[in-house]
Design a protein around this motif. Sequence first.
Motif, PDB file in Angstrom:
ATOM      1  N   ARG A  64       0.745  -1.111  -0.006  1.00 47.02           N
ATOM      2  CA  ARG A  64      -0.079   0.002  -0.102  1.00 47.02           C
ATOM      3  C   ARG A  64       0.925   1.185  -0.161  1.00 47.02           C
ATOM      4  NH1 ARG A  64      -3.777  -3.131   2.745  1.00 47.02           N
ATOM      5  NH2 ARG A  64      -2.782  -3.045   4.822  1.00 47.02           N
ATOM      6  N   HIS A  65       1.860   1.196   0.790  1.00 43.54           N
ATOM      7  CA  HIS A  65       2.689   2.439   1.125  1.00 43.54           C
ATOM      8  C   HIS A  65       3.422   2.542  -0.463  1.00 43.54           C
ATOM      9  CE1 HIS A  65       3.366   3.447   5.166  1.00 43.54           C
ATOM     10  NE2 HIS A  65       2.480   2.606   5.187  1.00 43.54           N
ATOM     11  N   ALA A  66       4.029   1.465  -1.086  1.00 46.16           N
ATOM     12  CA  ALA A  66       4.594   1.626  -2.627  1.00 46.16           C
ATOM     13  C   ALA A  66       3.517   2.145  -3.508  1.00 46.16           C
ATOM     14  CB  ALA A  66       4.992   0.050  -2.851  1.00 46.16           C
ATOM     15  N   VAL A  94       2.422   6.688  -8.052  1.00 45.20           N
ATOM     16  CA  VAL A  94       1.216   6.909  -9.091  1.00 45.20           C
ATOM     17  C   VAL A  94       1.821   7.651 -10.226  1.00 45.20           C
ATOM     18  CG1 VAL A  94      -0.493   7.040  -7.092  1.00 45.20           C
ATOM     19  CG2 VAL A  94       0.928   9.179  -7.687  1.00 45.20           C
ATOM     20  N   ASP A  95       2.871   8.110 -10.227  1.00 51.48           N
ATOM     21  CA  ASP A  95       3.292   8.902 -11.565  1.00 51.48           C
ATOM     22  C   ASP A  95       4.109   8.012 -12.418  1.00 51.48           C
ATOM     23  OD1 ASP A  95       2.420  11.146 -10.628  1.00 51.48           O
ATOM     24  OD2 ASP A  95       4.323  11.692  -9.555  1.00 51.48           O
ATOM     25  N   MET A 139       3.974  -1.775 -11.314  1.00 49.92           N
ATOM     26  CA  MET A 139       2.889  -2.127 -10.444  1.00 49.92           C
ATOM     27  C   MET A 139       3.402  -2.793  -9.346  1.00 49.92           C
ATOM     28  SD  MET A 139       1.192  -5.220 -12.530  1.00 49.92           S
ATOM     29  CE  MET A 139      -0.262  -5.536 -11.408  1.00 49.92           C
ATOM     30  N   PHE A 140       2.588  -3.061  -8.333  1.00 49.69           N
ATOM     31  CA  PHE A 140       2.995  -3.943  -7.078  1.00 49.69           C
ATOM     32  C   PHE A 140       1.884  -4.783  -6.601  1.00 49.69           C
ATOM     33  CE2 PHE A 140       5.110   0.395  -6.592  1.00 49.69           C
ATOM     34  CZ  PHE A 140       6.208  -0.024  -6.317  1.00 49.69           C
ATOM     35  N   VAL A 141       2.335  -6.057  -6.397  1.00 52.04           N
ATOM     36  CA  VAL A 141       1.407  -7.049  -5.938  1.00 52.04           C
ATOM     37  C   VAL A 141       1.988  -7.821  -4.799  1.00 52.04           C
ATOM     38  CG1 VAL A 141       0.795  -7.707  -8.400  1.00 52.04           C
ATOM     39  CG2 VAL A 141       2.819  -8.902  -7.177  1.00 52.04           C
ATOM     40  N   ALA A 142       0.880  -8.094  -3.845  1.00 42.25           N
ATOM     41  CA  ALA A 142       1.346  -8.727  -2.668  1.00 42.25           C
ATOM     42  C   ALA A 142       1.561 -10.396  -2.839  1.00 42.25           C
ATOM     43  CB  ALA A 142       0.097  -8.636  -1.651  1.00 42.25           C
TER      44      ALA A 142
END
Length: 232
Positions: A83-85, A90-91, A96-99
Amino acid sequence: MSDTTHSSLLREEFNRWAEAGRGEGMEQDHLPITLPVLEKMRLAATDNLLDVGCGAGWLSRRLAKLVPDGRVVGMDISDEMIRHARRSSVDFDNLMFVAGEVAQIPWQPHFFSHAISVESSYYWPDPAAGIKDIFRVLSDGGSAWILINYYRDNPHCHQWGDLLAVKTQLLSAEEWAELFRAAGFTNLAHERIVDRSPSPETYSGRWFRDAEQLRAFKSEGALLVRATKQLG
């Protein structure tokens, strides 16, 4: 302790780190040893990269700038770190980030040209399973890069295991290399990346006995293990 229990404890611990803002401080701590590795990777603008144990995403964002026509996926076991990442990234259109966990990377096979993990792999509950799944998601000719400061060949970091709230893997360079071999990797190599950043005259933290031990630790260098997935 089962791997499932270990993973749950890891997630809880690194969620606490994220809530305390510790993810954002990792760039300053790890950049001196990471920049030389990025040079060695010789990234192309179209490469697809996996950042395993991405934390708050500092390295993923740096990688995304280096591969403007490729894609970077940052993955972490901590959903709070993710969530922090995401909030800080956003720019970026190619990031993209995945858990997820390294032993079960939530991505299709043969996709990434490179996978990198900085200061993460000694936390993995099952390093062998993690390296095997990295092999799965790499394309033919892809490479894996693991960089860690906590390894058996550097005696000045062994005390960390007792200071951390979660179980760690204290392996030698050769033991890490053997895990890569067993997973099918070739062209294995390992080397030391010396931390040349300035050291304080006095040290009052909890990780080292004194400034002299900190300097000795940095002069030993971080361990870089790299290998290639070569099919056929």
